[in-house]
Design a protein around this motif. Structure first.
Motif, PDB file in Angstrom:
ATOM      1  N   ALA A  29       0.322 -12.546  -9.087  1.00 38.15           N
ATOM      2  CA  ALA A  29       0.533 -11.207  -8.941  1.00 38.15           C
ATOM      3  C   ALA A  29      -0.583 -10.343  -8.475  1.00 38.15           C
ATOM      4  O   ALA A  29      -0.458  -9.449  -7.766  1.00 38.15           O
ATOM      5  CB  ALA A  29       0.970 -10.744 -10.331  1.00 38.15           C
ATOM      6  N   ARG A  43      -0.700 -10.252  -4.656  1.00 38.31           N
ATOM      7  CA  ARG A  43       0.284  -9.554  -4.290  1.00 38.31           C
ATOM      8  C   ARG A  43      -0.282  -8.137  -4.176  1.00 38.31           C
ATOM      9  O   ARG A  43      -0.134  -7.493  -3.087  1.00 38.31           O
ATOM     10  CB  ARG A  43       1.482  -9.396  -4.881  1.00 38.31           C
ATOM     11  CG  ARG A  43       2.367 -10.884  -4.825  1.00 38.31           C
ATOM     12  CD  ARG A  43       3.356 -11.226  -5.621  1.00 38.31           C
ATOM     13  NE  ARG A  43       4.597  -9.903  -5.552  1.00 38.31           N
ATOM     14  CZ  ARG A  43       5.522  -9.970  -4.757  1.00 38.31           C
ATOM     15  NH1 ARG A  43       5.713 -11.187  -4.092  1.00 38.31           N
ATOM     16  NH2 ARG A  43       6.473  -9.207  -4.882  1.00 38.31           N
ATOM     17  N   CYS A  44      -0.905  -7.623  -5.251  1.00 33.25           N
ATOM     18  CA  CYS A  44      -1.560  -6.346  -5.176  1.00 33.25           C
ATOM     19  C   CYS A  44      -2.832  -6.040  -4.068  1.00 33.25           C
ATOM     20  O   CYS A  44      -2.652  -5.041  -3.712  1.00 33.25           O
ATOM     21  CB  CYS A  44      -1.993  -6.201  -6.565  1.00 33.25           C
ATOM     22  SG  CYS A  44      -0.842  -6.002  -7.963  1.00 33.25           S
ATOM     23  N   GLY A  73       2.550  -0.888  -3.922  1.00 32.24           N
ATOM     24  CA  GLY A  73       3.738  -0.107  -3.723  1.00 32.24           C
ATOM     25  C   GLY A  73       4.826  -1.033  -3.117  1.00 32.24           C
ATOM     26  O   GLY A  73       5.876  -0.498  -2.632  1.00 32.24           O
ATOM     27  N   ILE A  74       4.351  -2.266  -2.776  1.00 29.47           N
ATOM     28  CA  ILE A  74       5.338  -3.310  -1.983  1.00 29.47           C
ATOM     29  C   ILE A  74       6.015  -4.048  -3.021  1.00 29.47           C
ATOM     30  O   ILE A  74       5.229  -4.840  -3.975  1.00 29.47           O
ATOM     31  CB  ILE A  74       4.533  -3.658  -0.812  1.00 29.47           C
ATOM     32  CG1 ILE A  74       4.020  -3.053   0.100  1.00 29.47           C
ATOM     33  CG2 ILE A  74       5.516  -5.093  -0.355  1.00 29.47           C
ATOM     34  CD1 ILE A  74       4.928  -2.067   0.865  1.00 29.47           C
ATOM     35  N   THR A  75       7.318  -4.344  -3.173  1.00 26.77           N
ATOM     36  CA  THR A  75       8.065  -5.082  -4.220  1.00 26.77           C
ATOM     37  C   THR A  75       8.358  -6.190  -3.297  1.00 26.77           C
ATOM     38  O   THR A  75       8.627  -7.223  -4.266  1.00 26.77           O
ATOM     39  CB  THR A  75       9.085  -4.144  -4.556  1.00 26.77           C
ATOM     40  OG1 THR A  75      10.007  -3.891  -3.769  1.00 26.77           O
ATOM     41  CG2 THR A  75       8.583  -3.014  -5.497  1.00 26.77           C
ATOM     42  N   HIS A  76       8.474  -6.478  -2.023  1.00 27.65           N
ATOM     43  CA  HIS A  76       9.024  -7.630  -1.292  1.00 27.65           C
ATOM     44  C   HIS A  76       8.335  -8.053  -0.187  1.00 27.65           C
ATOM     45  O   HIS A  76       7.801  -7.090   0.682  1.00 27.65           O
ATOM     46  CB  HIS A  76      10.212  -7.428  -1.052  1.00 27.65           C
ATOM     47  CG  HIS A  76      11.599  -7.140  -2.130  1.00 27.65           C
ATOM     48  ND1 HIS A  76      11.760  -5.897  -2.539  1.00 27.65           N
ATOM     49  CD2 HIS A  76      12.137  -8.204  -2.806  1.00 27.65           C
ATOM     50  CE1 HIS A  76      12.686  -6.067  -3.508  1.00 27.65           C
ATOM     51  NE2 HIS A  76      12.862  -7.315  -3.659  1.00 27.65           N
ATOM     52  N   TRP A  77       7.608  -9.089  -0.280  1.00 28.54           N
ATOM     53  CA  TRP A  77       6.837  -9.586   0.957  1.00 28.54           C
ATOM     54  C   TRP A  77       7.386 -10.573   1.577  1.00 28.54           C
ATOM     55  O   TRP A  77       7.862 -11.710   1.083  1.00 28.54           O
ATOM     56  CB  TRP A  77       5.847 -10.059   0.231  1.00 28.54           C
ATOM     57  CG  TRP A  77       4.517  -8.955  -0.132  1.00 28.54           C
ATOM     58  CD1 TRP A  77       4.087  -8.494  -1.580  1.00 28.54           C
ATOM     59  CD2 TRP A  77       3.700  -8.142   0.498  1.00 28.54           C
ATOM     60  NE1 TRP A  77       3.469  -7.483  -1.592  1.00 28.54           N
ATOM     61  CE2 TRP A  77       2.960  -7.077  -0.304  1.00 28.54           C
ATOM     62  CE3 TRP A  77       3.407  -8.119   2.005  1.00 28.54           C
ATOM     63  CZ2 TRP A  77       2.262  -6.073  -0.093  1.00 28.54           C
ATOM     64  CZ3 TRP A  77       2.644  -7.009   2.480  1.00 28.54           C
ATOM     65  CH2 TRP A  77       1.891  -6.111   1.624  1.00 28.54           C
ATOM     66  N   ARG A 116      13.848   0.163   4.694  1.00 28.19           N
ATOM     67  CA  ARG A 116      13.160  -0.378   3.283  1.00 28.19           C
ATOM     68  C   ARG A 116      11.674  -0.210   3.287  1.00 28.19           C
ATOM     69  O   ARG A 116      10.909  -1.196   3.579  1.00 28.19           O
ATOM     70  CB  ARG A 116      13.792  -1.713   3.268  1.00 28.19           C
ATOM     71  CG  ARG A 116      15.216  -1.906   3.154  1.00 28.19           C
ATOM     72  CD  ARG A 116      15.814  -1.580   1.699  1.00 28.19           C
ATOM     73  NE  ARG A 116      15.351  -2.095   0.702  1.00 28.19           N
ATOM     74  CZ  ARG A 116      15.840  -3.138   0.475  1.00 28.19           C
ATOM     75  NH1 ARG A 116      16.958  -3.881   0.949  1.00 28.19           N
ATOM     76  NH2 ARG A 116      15.314  -4.036  -0.622  1.00 28.19           N
ATOM     77  N   GLU A 170       9.546  -0.375   0.911  1.00 28.84           N
ATOM     78  CA  GLU A 170       9.012  -1.097   0.108  1.00 28.84           C
ATOM     79  C   GLU A 170       8.882  -2.625   0.478  1.00 28.84           C
ATOM     80  O   GLU A 170       8.463  -3.528  -0.500  1.00 28.84           O
ATOM     81  CB  GLU A 170       9.821  -1.047  -1.484  1.00 28.84           C
ATOM     82  CG  GLU A 170      11.253  -1.879  -1.617  1.00 28.84           C
ATOM     83  CD  GLU A 170      12.490  -1.253  -0.662  1.00 28.84           C
ATOM     84  OE1 GLU A 170      13.285  -1.754  -0.887  1.00 28.84           O
ATOM     85  OE2 GLU A 170      12.344  -0.137   0.078  1.00 28.84           O
ATOM     86  N   VAL A 171       9.205  -2.868   1.637  1.00 27.21           N
ATOM     87  CA  VAL A 171       9.062  -4.313   1.901  1.00 27.21           C
ATOM     88  C   VAL A 171       7.916  -4.457   2.930  1.00 27.21           C
ATOM     89  O   VAL A 171       7.448  -3.603   3.920  1.00 27.21           O
ATOM     90  CB  VAL A 171      10.351  -4.732   2.943  1.00 27.21           C
ATOM     91  CG1 VAL A 171      10.202  -6.183   3.613  1.00 27.21           C
ATOM     92  CG2 VAL A 171      11.597  -4.753   2.012  1.00 27.21           C
ATOM     93  N   ASP A 213       8.088 -13.618  -0.865  1.00 23.63           N
ATOM     94  CA  ASP A 213       9.346 -13.650  -1.291  1.00 23.63           C
ATOM     95  C   ASP A 213      10.236 -14.090  -0.432  1.00 23.63           C
ATOM     96  O   ASP A 213      11.378 -14.617  -1.002  1.00 23.63           O
ATOM     97  CB  ASP A 213       9.929 -12.385  -1.784  1.00 23.63           C
ATOM     98  CG  ASP A 213       8.968 -11.458  -2.775  1.00 23.63           C
ATOM     99  OD1 ASP A 213       8.928 -12.218  -3.875  1.00 23.63           O
ATOM    100  OD2 ASP A 213       8.300 -10.784  -2.439  1.00 23.63           O
TER     101      ASP A 213
END
Length: 238
Positions: free
Chosen positions: A107, A110-111, A116-120, A147, A149-150, A192
């Motif tokens: 995690a 990912r940060c 603010g991105i939930t899907h990579w 989208r 957030e991607v 993801d």
């Protein structure tokens, strides 16, 4: 004295192997793991160079007693271009499943890619035009408009990187550069979805690594990558 000669390229070393095998009267085996004619056409921007390149492939590989290709699609393509199907054999690839695993998901990493991105989405490989990355860049730009957030992570380097950076400027895209070993495994598991737009790869070991890391894969219907995944189960062919 060897029992046979094996060549892995149709270049100067391959020609030397061919000459030695003929002089010693030995069987000659080879592998076809790069779609040279397609690469020549895409990198030169000239479709007329593909036919002569296939002519040379036919001549060189036509003299081999057996040819190993990494996927069934590649064997089919070689046969369609005149090679004897009886001499073509699929020899697949393997990966270290003790290294590539969903357990390596991180995690914190990912940060670091972006807040603010939930899907990579993830691409791993050479950053070059023959990998069809302009399609990935355009598709991601359209996706991000809908989208926000991607995000997209690109692992690797190559001559197309600067243009990609320019085309994707202002969007949540992380260029990770060349990565290997445990760090690469951590990147795979922390994404993801694996996206691989290449139409010229004969297999794509990176797809095996991604699937072992728990990622579904998105691949083109052209080329060998579709042969190492199960459409609708481990990913999608588009």
């Amino acid at each position: 004295r060897p029992d046979a000669i094996h060549v892995s390229t149709p270049g100067p070393m391959g020609l030397l192997g061919l000459l030695v095998a003929r002089q010693l009267g030995l069987p000659l085996y080879g592998t076809y793991h790069t779609d040279f004619p397609s690469y020549a056409a895409r990198l030169s921007g000239r479709s007329d160079v593909e036919a002569p390149a296939w002519g040379y492939m036919r001549w060189f590989y036509g003299q081999l007693d057996r040819v190993a290709a990494p996927s069934a699609s590649t064997c089919t393509r070689l046969a369609e271009h005149g090679l004897d199907a009886r001499r073509l054999h699929v020899v697949g690839r393997g990966i270290r499943t003790d290294r590539f695993s969903p357990a390596r998901r991180d995690a914190t990493l990912r940060c670091q890619w972006g807040a603010g991105i939930t899907h990579w989405l993830l691409y791993t490989g050479r950053l070059s035009r023959e990998k069809n990355l302009q399609v990935l860049a355009d598709a991601f730009a359209r996706l991000h408009d809908r989208r926000p957030e991607v995000g997209l992570v690109l692992v690797g380097d190559g001559p197309y990187r600067a243009e990609l950076e320019q085309r994707l400027a202002g969007r949540p895209v992380h260029f990770a550069g060349v990565q290997r070993g445990d760090e690469l495994a951590r990147i795979y598991a922390s994404a993801d979805l694996f996206v691989f737009p290449s139409e010229t790869d004969t297999l794509g070991v990176v797809l095996l690594e991604a699937q072992a890391s728990g990622l579904p894969v998105l691949v083109s219907r052209h080329g060998g990558p579709k042969d190492v995944m199960v459409n609708g189960r481990t990913g999608w062919v588009v």
